[in-house]
Scaffold this motif. Structure first.
Motif, PDB file in Angstrom:
ATOM      1  N   ASN A 197      35.237  23.731  10.047  1.00 24.17           N
ATOM      2  CA  ASN A 197      35.228  24.891  10.938  1.00 24.17           C
ATOM      3  C   ASN A 197      35.800  26.128  10.265  1.00 24.17           C
ATOM      4  OD1 ASN A 197      34.491  23.808  13.842  1.00 24.17           O
ATOM      5  ND2 ASN A 197      35.800  22.271  12.905  1.00 24.17           N
ATOM      6  N   LEU A 198      36.728  25.937   9.331  1.00 24.00           N
ATOM      7  CA  LEU A 198      37.318  27.069   8.622  1.00 24.00           C
ATOM      8  C   LEU A 198      36.413  27.610   7.519  1.00 24.00           C
ATOM      9  CD1 LEU A 198      41.049  25.890   8.374  1.00 24.00           C
ATOM     10  CD2 LEU A 198      40.055  27.564   9.949  1.00 24.00           C
ATOM     11  N   THR A 199      35.234  26.985   7.322  1.00 17.50           N
ATOM     12  CA  THR A 199      34.280  27.533   6.352  1.00 17.50           C
ATOM     13  C   THR A 199      33.314  28.518   7.002  1.00 17.50           C
ATOM     14  OG1 THR A 199      32.612  25.788   6.654  1.00 17.50           O
ATOM     15  CG2 THR A 199      34.349  25.366   5.045  1.00 17.50           C
ATOM     16  N   CYS A 200      33.397  28.688   8.318  1.00 15.26           N
ATOM     17  CA  CYS A 200      32.525  29.652   8.992  1.00 15.26           C
ATOM     18  C   CYS A 200      32.870  31.078   8.571  1.00 15.26           C
ATOM     19  CB  CYS A 200      32.651  29.516  10.508  1.00 15.26           C
ATOM     20  SG  CYS A 200      31.973  27.973  11.174  1.00 15.26           S
ATOM     21  N   LYS A 201      31.928  31.991   8.745  1.00 19.24           N
ATOM     22  CA  LYS A 201      32.089  33.347   8.243  1.00 19.24           C
ATOM     23  C   LYS A 201      33.133  34.147   9.020  1.00 19.24           C
ATOM     24  CE  LYS A 201      27.238  33.351   6.800  1.00 19.24           C
ATOM     25  NZ  LYS A 201      25.905  33.969   6.977  1.00 19.24           N
ATOM     26  N   SER A 202      33.344  33.810  10.291  1.00 16.12           N
ATOM     27  CA  SER A 202      34.281  34.573  11.112  1.00 16.12           C
ATOM     28  C   SER A 202      34.850  33.684  12.197  1.00 16.12           C
ATOM     29  CB  SER A 202      33.574  35.778  11.752  1.00 16.12           C
ATOM     30  OG  SER A 202      32.595  35.323  12.691  1.00 16.12           O
ATOM     31  N   LEU A 203      35.906  34.169  12.852  1.00 14.11           N
ATOM     32  CA  LEU A 203      36.495  33.437  13.973  1.00 14.11           C
ATOM     33  C   LEU A 203      35.481  33.247  15.086  1.00 14.11           C
ATOM     34  CD1 LEU A 203      38.796  32.253  15.701  1.00 14.11           C
ATOM     35  CD2 LEU A 203      39.455  34.604  16.267  1.00 14.11           C
ATOM     36  N   ARG A 204      34.716  34.278  15.387  1.00 12.22           N
ATOM     37  CA  ARG A 204      33.733  34.174  16.465  1.00 12.22           C
ATOM     38  C   ARG A 204      32.716  33.076  16.178  1.00 12.22           C
ATOM     39  NH1 ARG A 204      32.227  36.992  20.809  1.00 12.22           N
ATOM     40  NH2 ARG A 204      30.031  37.009  21.457  1.00 12.22           N
ATOM     41  N   ASP A 205      32.252  32.989  14.942  1.00 17.16           N
ATOM     42  CA  ASP A 205      31.313  31.933  14.561  1.00 17.16           C
ATOM     43  C   ASP A 205      31.953  30.558  14.720  1.00 17.16           C
ATOM     44  OD1 ASP A 205      29.313  33.676  14.042  1.00 17.16           O
ATOM     45  OD2 ASP A 205      29.322  33.450  11.864  1.00 17.16           O
ATOM     46  N   ALA A 206      33.209  30.429  14.302  1.00 16.70           N
ATOM     47  CA  ALA A 206      33.906  29.150  14.412  1.00 16.70           C
ATOM     48  C   ALA A 206      34.078  28.741  15.874  1.00 16.70           C
ATOM     49  CB  ALA A 206      35.267  29.231  13.723  1.00 16.70           C
ATOM     50  N   GLN A 207      34.328  29.700  16.754  1.00 18.02           N
ATOM     51  CA  GLN A 207      34.470  29.399  18.174  1.00 18.02           C
ATOM     52  C   GLN A 207      33.138  28.960  18.777  1.00 18.02           C
ATOM     53  OE1 GLN A 207      36.274  33.170  19.269  1.00 18.02           O
ATOM     54  NE2 GLN A 207      38.269  32.199  19.588  1.00 18.02           N
ATOM     55  N   LYS A 208      32.061  29.612  18.390  1.00 17.57           N
ATOM     56  CA  LYS A 208      30.737  29.187  18.876  1.00 17.57           C
ATOM     57  C   LYS A 208      30.427  27.774  18.408  1.00 17.57           C
ATOM     58  CE  LYS A 208      28.552  32.861  17.284  1.00 17.57           C
ATOM     59  NZ  LYS A 208      27.449  33.813  16.975  1.00 17.57           N
ATOM     60  N   ASP A 209      30.741  27.504  17.165  1.00 18.82           N
ATOM     61  CA  ASP A 209      30.538  26.160  16.607  1.00 18.82           C
ATOM     62  C   ASP A 209      31.323  25.121  17.404  1.00 18.82           C
ATOM     63  OD1 ASP A 209      31.152  23.819  14.983  1.00 18.82           O
ATOM     64  OD2 ASP A 209      32.636  25.026  13.928  1.00 18.82           O
ATOM     65  N   MET A 210      32.598  25.391  17.670  1.00 23.66           N
ATOM     66  CA  MET A 210      33.463  24.432  18.355  1.00 23.66           C
ATOM     67  C   MET A 210      32.988  24.159  19.779  1.00 23.66           C
ATOM     68  SD  MET A 210      36.210  22.566  17.957  1.00 23.66           S
ATOM     69  CE  MET A 210      36.814  23.280  16.427  1.00 23.66           C
ATOM     70  N   CYS A 211      32.637  25.194  20.511  1.00 28.88           N
ATOM     71  CA  CYS A 211      32.206  25.018  21.899  1.00 28.88           C
ATOM     72  C   CYS A 211      30.871  24.287  21.984  1.00 28.88           C
ATOM     73  CB  CYS A 211      32.113  26.375  22.590  1.00 28.88           C
ATOM     74  SG  CYS A 211      33.703  27.195  22.816  1.00 28.88           S
ATOM     75  N   CYS A 212      29.953  24.607  21.091  1.00 29.16           N
ATOM     76  CA  CYS A 212      28.620  23.987  21.136  1.00 29.16           C
ATOM     77  C   CYS A 212      28.686  22.492  20.872  1.00 29.16           C
ATOM     78  CB  CYS A 212      27.692  24.665  20.132  1.00 29.16           C
ATOM     79  SG  CYS A 212      27.142  26.296  20.646  1.00 29.16           S
ATOM     80  N   TYR A 213      29.386  22.084  19.820  1.00 27.20           N
ATOM     81  CA  TYR A 213      29.381  20.649  19.556  1.00 27.20           C
ATOM     82  C   TYR A 213      30.326  19.901  20.484  1.00 27.20           C
ATOM     83  CZ  TYR A 213      33.595  19.852  16.562  1.00 27.20           C
ATOM     84  OH  TYR A 213      34.861  19.678  16.065  1.00 27.20           O
ATOM     85  N   GLY A 214      31.252  20.624  21.144  1.00 20.89           N
ATOM     86  CA  GLY A 214      32.082  19.978  22.147  1.00 20.89           C
ATOM     87  C   GLY A 214      31.274  19.481  23.325  1.00 20.89           C
ATOM     88  N   PHE A 215      30.265  20.245  23.715  1.00 23.32           N
ATOM     89  CA  PHE A 215      29.421  19.845  24.836  1.00 23.32           C
ATOM     90  C   PHE A 215      28.510  18.667  24.495  1.00 23.32           C
ATOM     91  CE2 PHE A 215      30.220  24.083  26.767  1.00 23.32           C
ATOM     92  CZ  PHE A 215      30.544  23.644  28.050  1.00 23.32           C
TER      93      PHE A 215
END
Length: 472
Positions: free
Chosen positions: A256-274
């Motif tokens: 998750n820390l390889t994403c380009k920005s915090l916003r991208d990392a948050q989108k990643d986290m929420c999407c795969y959480g569902f």
């Protein structure tokens, strides 16, 4: 030989991906992927990395003893992932961390930092060894025993395969191989379900009805407060398991820390959480369908739930196609969790313990050393294991991840400092006290702690840090 051939072909594809992604790699590439990973690739790949081969083997068999109550825990996972996205990720990105345990050094002190990293190394090595044990023991039982190949050789061979495709590109390679492996795992799962439905002579709609009407499809348990399947125990445990095993785990957060920005990392986290509820629902539905298949054939259910799917898929009872699909699914899930664990352990040891982030020779030697240690842990688990594999992981992590939960909770929820020199002793004492309480309560009142051990352990660590606190 069909299973061995499948594994070798699958590994060949992984090695091709590795060669493509590892070109011109250095330590920055290995540890942080140059912070250029597309968030949707990370999110999709994290599904496979989070599920692991344990899910493939253990979750379908859960329906035998506990129905679909595991979904209660999966619902808790969703809230846990949202908490990580909006509470932990902003801290990690603001501090521009390579490893998340560096936060502890800034907030609590050097000994707290080293203690947190050490508990991660122990926790991840243990958990990853349990997960990878699954695929090794399956290959050994159903294929390699007949060829008189010793189990240690099986383990060494499988770990060597992982070491080969992770040794150069590190986390950058894993973002792409995890995506490929998640695709293989989900495709295999759906096709196995399709083949089982055909074996039952049902249409897809009839299969859905049969699963829904089956007594083993019970999801919610509110009546029995003592039961380990009680909704609130499972739901709250799910939240804290995710917070600790993802949010406080370098292995899971490194991608998750390889994403380009915090916003991208948050989108990643929420999407795969569902994604966890529908994916685990498919695994549990497969378990119900397999029990129906046992009833149809006049057979008997296995004593251990872990044996339900392998009883059909790995032995060829559903045909060679299902055997190949099962092999791909298990290997994909196991490799996607073991490869990232190997990379994260290497990262944490070099950066957190040795403090030498730029030393490429140390990184390569550590990567090899961790792989050898990984082999030792897998062999040790084979000797010691006496319970369901998935339960074993959560029980072990309740003890080893609990201090991490307490450390981060104290750092994030209070504005006080603790006495740094006492932190290692507090973090060692908490799991010991937790085990003693569990033993005493079990023997006196008959109540056995389940996954809530994690919360108890974290609370004891927090109390210890509070008792040793001092004003900032």
């Amino acid at each position: 030989m069909l299973i061995i051939l499948t594994v070798l072909i699958y590994f060949g594809l992984l090695l091709m991906v590795s060669r493509f992604t590892a070109r011109k790699s250095d330590n920055e590439t290995f540890y942080r992927g140059n912070r250029r990973s597309p968030w949707y690739m990370v999110a999709f790949g994290m599904v496979g990395a989070s599920i692991s081969g344990i899910t493939f083997v253990s979750v379908p068999g859960m329906v035998i003893t506990s129905g679909m109550t595991y979904l209660q825990m999966c619902l808790g996972f969703i809230l846990g992932y949202f908490a990580i996205a909006f509470l932990l990720l902003p801290v990690y990105y603001r501090m521009n961390l390579t490893t998340i345990y560096s936060y502890l050094r800034e907030r609590l002190g050097e000994r707290s930092y080293k203690t947190g990293a050490s508990f991660f190394l122990l926790s991840k090595m243990t958990g990853a060894a349990v997960r990878f044990y699954v695929v090794c023991i399956l290959l050994q039982t159903f294929v390699l025993d007949a060829l008189d190949i010793p189990f240690p050789i099986t383990v060494v061979g499988m770990v060597l395969l992982i070491w080969l495709y992770t040794r150069k590109g590190g986390i950058k390679t894993l973002v792409w191989t995890d995506t490929f492996q998640t695709l293989c795992m989900l495709t295999a799962l759906i096709l196995i379900i399709y083949n089982v439905i055909n074996e039952l002579h049902l249409s897809p709609s009839e299969a859905v009805t049969a699963v829904a009407n089956n007594a083993q499809s019970k999801v919610f348990e509110f009546s029995d407060w003592v039961s380990r399947q009680n909704f609130w125990k499972q739901f709250l445990s799910g939240i804290f398991v995710v917070l600790v095993m993802t949010g406080l785990d370098q292995d899971m957060m490194q991608k998750n820390l390889t994403c380009k920005s915090l916003r991208d990392a948050q989108k990643d986290m929420c999407c795969y959480g569902f994604a966890f509820v529908p994916v685990n629902l498919l695994f549990l539905a497969l378990g119900v369908l397999l029990t129906l298949l046992v009833q149809q054939s006049g057979g008997t259910l296995p004593e251990k739930g872990d044996d339900l799917l392998p009883m059909f898929a790995a032995t060829g009872q559903l045909g060679p196609v299902v055997t190949v699909l099962f092999t791909i699914g298990v290997v994909a899930a196991c490799f996607s969790s073991a490869d990232s664990a190997l990379t994260a352990l290497t990262t944490s040891f070099c950066v957190d313990i040795m403090g030498r982030q730029d030393d490429e020779k140390l990184r390569k030697r550590t990567h090899m050393g961790i792989a050898l240690l990984f082999v030792g842990f897998i062999l040790a688990f084979k000797v010691l294991n006496s319970t369901s594999v998935i339960d074993a992981i959560y029980i072990l992590c309740s003890y080893t991840y609990g201090p991490l939960l307490g450390l981060f909770a104290f750092g994030l929820l209070t504005h006080r400092a603790t006495n740094d020199r006492f932190v290692p002793y507090i973090c060692i004492a908490s799991p010991i006290l937790c085990f003693a309480l569990d033993t005493i309560v079990s023997s006196t009142v008959g109540y056995k702690f389940g996954y809530e051990l994690l919360m108890l352990n974290g609370a004891l660590t927090f109390i210890g840090l509070w008792g040793a606190r001092r004003r900032v």
